[in-house]
Design an enzyme around this catalytic site. Sequence first.
Site, PDB file in Angstrom:
ATOM      1  N   LYS A   1     -51.033  39.766 -47.639  1.00  0.00           N
ATOM      2  CA  LYS A   1     -52.290  40.392 -46.740  1.00  0.00           C
ATOM      3  C   LYS A   1     -53.577  40.145 -47.506  1.00  0.00           C
ATOM      4  O   LYS A   1     -53.501  40.226 -48.546  1.00  0.00           O
ATOM      5  CB  LYS A   1     -51.961  41.712 -46.413  1.00  0.00           C
ATOM      6  CG  LYS A   1     -50.681  41.822 -45.397  1.00  0.00           C
ATOM      7  CD  LYS A   1     -50.745  43.592 -44.969  1.00  0.00           C
ATOM      8  CE  LYS A   1     -49.453  43.866 -43.943  1.00  0.00           C
ATOM      9  NZ  LYS A   1     -49.571  43.212 -42.918  1.00  0.00           N
TER      10      LYS A   1
ATOM     11  N   ASP B   1     -47.133  52.482 -44.133  1.00  0.00           N
ATOM     12  CA  ASP B   1     -46.248  51.665 -43.171  1.00  0.00           C
ATOM     13  C   ASP B   1     -44.832  52.079 -43.206  1.00  0.00           C
ATOM     14  O   ASP B   1     -43.682  51.594 -42.688  1.00  0.00           O
ATOM     15  CB  ASP B   1     -46.183  50.101 -43.865  1.00  0.00           C
ATOM     16  CG  ASP B   1     -45.666  49.060 -43.003  1.00  0.00           C
ATOM     17  OD1 ASP B   1     -45.915  49.128 -41.801  1.00  0.00           O
ATOM     18  OD2 ASP B   1     -45.052  48.113 -43.330  1.00  0.00           O
TER      19      ASP B   1
ATOM     20  N   ASP C   1     -44.383  38.759 -44.223  1.00  0.00           N
ATOM     21  CA  ASP C   1     -45.139  40.009 -43.854  1.00  0.00           C
ATOM     22  C   ASP C   1     -44.663  40.275 -42.613  1.00  0.00           C
ATOM     23  O   ASP C   1     -44.921  41.312 -42.265  1.00  0.00           O
ATOM     24  CB  ASP C   1     -46.675  39.477 -43.842  1.00  0.00           C
ATOM     25  CG  ASP C   1     -47.382  40.608 -43.624  1.00  0.00           C
ATOM     26  OD1 ASP C   1     -46.983  41.770 -44.026  1.00  0.00           O
ATOM     27  OD2 ASP C   1     -48.686  40.557 -43.204  1.00  0.00           O
TER      28      ASP C   1
ATOM     29  N   GLU D   1     -41.713  41.630 -42.123  1.00  0.00           N
ATOM     30  CA  GLU D   1     -40.635  42.348 -43.030  1.00  0.00           C
ATOM     31  C   GLU D   1     -40.058  43.412 -42.228  1.00  0.00           C
ATOM     32  O   GLU D   1     -38.869  43.790 -42.473  1.00  0.00           O
ATOM     33  CB  GLU D   1     -41.275  42.789 -44.440  1.00  0.00           C
ATOM     34  CG  GLU D   1     -41.816  44.048 -44.422  1.00  0.00           C
ATOM     35  CD  GLU D   1     -43.008  44.360 -43.571  1.00  0.00           C
ATOM     36  OE1 GLU D   1     -43.622  43.566 -43.389  1.00  0.00           O
ATOM     37  OE2 GLU D   1     -43.330  45.601 -43.429  1.00  0.00           O
TER      38      GLU D   1
ATOM     39  N   ASP E   1     -46.879  47.739 -47.804  1.00  0.00           N
ATOM     40  CA  ASP E   1     -46.629  46.535 -47.465  1.00  0.00           C
ATOM     41  C   ASP E   1     -47.865  45.555 -47.613  1.00  0.00           C
ATOM     42  O   ASP E   1     -48.833  45.608 -47.240  1.00  0.00           O
ATOM     43  CB  ASP E   1     -46.418  46.639 -45.902  1.00  0.00           C
ATOM     44  CG  ASP E   1     -46.459  45.201 -45.142  1.00  0.00           C
ATOM     45  OD1 ASP E   1     -46.072  44.150 -45.985  1.00  0.00           O
ATOM     46  OD2 ASP E   1     -46.443  45.042 -43.990  1.00  0.00           O
TER      47      ASP E   1
ATOM     48  N   LYS F   1     -38.919  52.908 -39.697  1.00  0.00           N
ATOM     49  CA  LYS F   1     -39.319  51.637 -40.784  1.00  0.00           C
ATOM     50  C   LYS F   1     -40.004  52.620 -41.890  1.00  0.00           C
ATOM     51  O   LYS F   1     -40.881  53.493 -41.580  1.00  0.00           O
ATOM     52  CB  LYS F   1     -40.236  50.727 -39.890  1.00  0.00           C
ATOM     53  CG  LYS F   1     -40.976  49.862 -41.098  1.00  0.00           C
ATOM     54  CD  LYS F   1     -41.954  48.915 -40.360  1.00  0.00           C
ATOM     55  CE  LYS F   1     -42.712  48.078 -41.438  1.00  0.00           C
ATOM     56  NZ  LYS F   1     -43.636  47.112 -40.649  1.00  0.00           N
TER      57      LYS F   1
ATOM     58  N   ARG G   1     -38.959  44.062 -39.295  1.00  0.00           N
ATOM     59  CA  ARG G   1     -38.049  43.722 -38.421  1.00  0.00           C
ATOM     60  C   ARG G   1     -36.956  43.323 -38.927  1.00  0.00           C
ATOM     61  O   ARG G   1     -35.839  43.368 -38.641  1.00  0.00           O
ATOM     62  CB  ARG G   1     -38.320  42.607 -37.466  1.00  0.00           C
ATOM     63  CG  ARG G   1     -38.782  41.241 -38.137  1.00  0.00           C
ATOM     64  CD  ARG G   1     -39.604  40.124 -37.255  1.00  0.00           C
ATOM     65  NE  ARG G   1     -41.004  40.617 -36.995  1.00  0.00           N
ATOM     66  CZ  ARG G   1     -41.785  40.016 -36.398  1.00  0.00           C
ATOM     67  NH1 ARG G   1     -41.678  38.750 -35.755  1.00  0.00           N
ATOM     68  NH2 ARG G   1     -43.039  40.546 -36.375  1.00  0.00           N
TER      69      ARG G   1
HETATM   70  N1  BES Z   1     -46.948  46.530 -41.061  1.00  0.00           N
HETATM   71  C1  BES Z   1     -47.318  45.493 -40.462  1.00  0.00           C
HETATM   72  C2  BES Z   1     -48.133  45.854 -39.158  1.00  0.00           C
HETATM   73  C3  BES Z   1     -49.230  46.697 -39.228  1.00  0.00           C
HETATM   74  C4  BES Z   1     -50.512  45.959 -38.902  1.00  0.00           C
HETATM   75  C5  BES Z   1     -49.136  47.949 -39.190  1.00  0.00           C
HETATM   76  C6  BES Z   1     -51.523  46.805 -38.918  1.00  0.00           C
HETATM   77  C7  BES Z   1     -50.488  48.933 -39.155  1.00  0.00           C
HETATM   78  C8  BES Z   1     -51.646  48.231 -39.128  1.00  0.00           C
HETATM   79  C9  BES Z   1     -46.308  44.453 -40.322  1.00  0.00           C
HETATM   80  O1  BES Z   1     -45.140  44.464 -41.411  1.00  0.00           O
HETATM   81  C10 BES Z   1     -46.873  43.092 -40.288  1.00  0.00           C
HETATM   82  O2  BES Z   1     -47.317  42.779 -41.351  1.00  0.00           O
HETATM   83  N2  BES Z   1     -46.753  42.529 -39.139  1.00  0.00           N
HETATM   84  C11 BES Z   1     -47.258  40.981 -39.075  1.00  0.00           C
HETATM   85  C12 BES Z   1     -46.507  40.178 -38.221  1.00  0.00           C
HETATM   86  C13 BES Z   1     -46.681  38.858 -38.473  1.00  0.00           C
HETATM   87  C14 BES Z   1     -46.658  38.318 -39.800  1.00  0.00           C
HETATM   88  C15 BES Z   1     -45.785  37.963 -37.546  1.00  0.00           C
HETATM   89  C16 BES Z   1     -48.683  41.184 -38.189  1.00  0.00           C
HETATM   90  O3  BES Z   1     -48.890  42.482 -37.529  1.00  0.00           O
HETATM   91  O4  BES Z   1     -49.684  40.722 -38.450  1.00  0.00           O
HETATM   92 ZN    ZN Z   2     -45.126  46.308 -42.344  1.00  0.00          ZN
HETATM   93 MN    MN Z   3     -45.808  43.061 -42.855  1.00  0.00          MN
END
Ligand code: BES
Ligand code: ZN
Ligand code: MN
Length: 506
Positions: A282, A293, A352, A354, A275, A270, A356
Amino acid sequence: MNLNLSTLALSELDCDLLVLPVFDAEIGEPSARSKALITVDALLDGALLEAAAQEKFNARAESSFVLHTLGKLKARRVLLLGLGDSAHFDPEVLRMAAGKAAKIAAKSNASSIALALADLPIDVSLRAAAEGLLLGHYAFKNYKTGKAAQAPSLASAALLLPDGMSVTDELEAVLQQAILVADSVNFARQLVNTPAQDMTPTILAERAQDMAKATGLAIEVLDKPEIEKLGMGMFLAVAKGSSQAPKLIHVTWTPEGEAAKAPALALVGKGITFDAGGLSLKPSEGMVWMKTDMAGGAAVLGAMRAVAHIKPPFPVHAWIGACENMPGCSAYKLGDVLTSHAGKTVEIHNTDAEGRLVLGDVLSLAAEQKPALLVDLATLTGAIGTALGLYNTGLFASDDEAAQAVLDAAGEAGESTWRMPLDVRLRGEIDSPVADLKNSGERYGGSITAALFLKEFVEKTPWVHLDIAGTARSKSERGYLDVGASGAGVRTLIELVRQRAAKQGE
Ligand code: BES
Ligand code: ZN
Ligand code: MN
């Protein structure tokens, strides 16, 4: 930093810091003491162990004690590093301790250190100590000015072989392997630590090109029109909210001769260089670290750097989907339905989620080549940290054999990794009323629904997904870790390649 093997006597060693790793039993029981500890303590007239006892140094893992030798020894300081219980010795404890030694050396302005190795066996301790020293020596200073911008003072480290042991080609080879691993991890850390302003998808692709050129790997960087031609509707949608163009990076190792036709290993990373969350923006606290990220992509590039040196007898393909996830005026919207490279349609419930989307498209492309094993690395979900804490990477796998191969590699490399269930009972959460899938589920089991989403795009390919969202960065200085990127996954991937190469040679 220059690392070398040495057989010098402890009394003859001229260095700023002499490092002695010690097990807890060595503190209380004289009979348990290593020859190195006994020798140095004797040269200091017993002051070392007496002072250590007064300071209540117990040699537990992560503990340390420093004593100035005040001319009684050629080495100016002695550093004791706790290794804990020898009955449960884990090389990772030594790796962390050696990393701490490098940091203590830097803080005390030492330019030369020497570390006494124990026969644990020797190749195990040499590898862990060498990797730990080099990982601990790494510091990200590119954006400091003045004195703080100076590189750590440590210029050389000698690894002392136990009494009676001599430098052999085998030990030299172990040292060179350790240097390769640590340099590759630090290469990845450098990419991850660099702020998003200076690590755009275009710059990440340039860094990949530099690395490929330096190591002789083949590389292809696909631009937006080519990504469009591939019909990667999910990847392109994520990139839409940003002014930065997406890049699909493809690095390849191909062995000579017949081996070029051997079943390949495919690695997918990834590469979200920032992000922001997109329109599902966020909050600031959640966004401040989102330059990291692309840690999965960086880990894959770090591993490829080592693959070029290992030259395994099978092809290795690395794919990185790189873009930003921003809420610009062209951003993809909630409720949008995207068509993936694989043809499946996806309804957006949260912009968010994204990673996947990008990975789904890249995984399906990588799977088309029918690799023997497909491994992806991604900072995919915050939920993996909630589930496992921040010390373990979460592993999801299509089958037990694929899972075990990567768990074995992670174990040997010293990267804590825990298998998670791909529980199909959660699959219903990513059903969409309007499209084939939706891109996010309920809160509970968030890492599992993310992995189930990815699974839709790998079809029957043996596949392992490593969620490194909890492990890719450290919030504090600890062992060989510094605040910032850890390089999580690089060591596991390199070890996986080495183990597969060794198996083919059998
Ligand atoms: N890049 C984030 C995941 C992440 C969170 C990485 C904290 C490092 C530290 C990912 O893209 C994301 O935002 N995931 C969301 C998914 C949700 C919206 C279903 C998350 O983890 O909140
Ligand atoms: Zn992310
Ligand atoms: Mn995200």
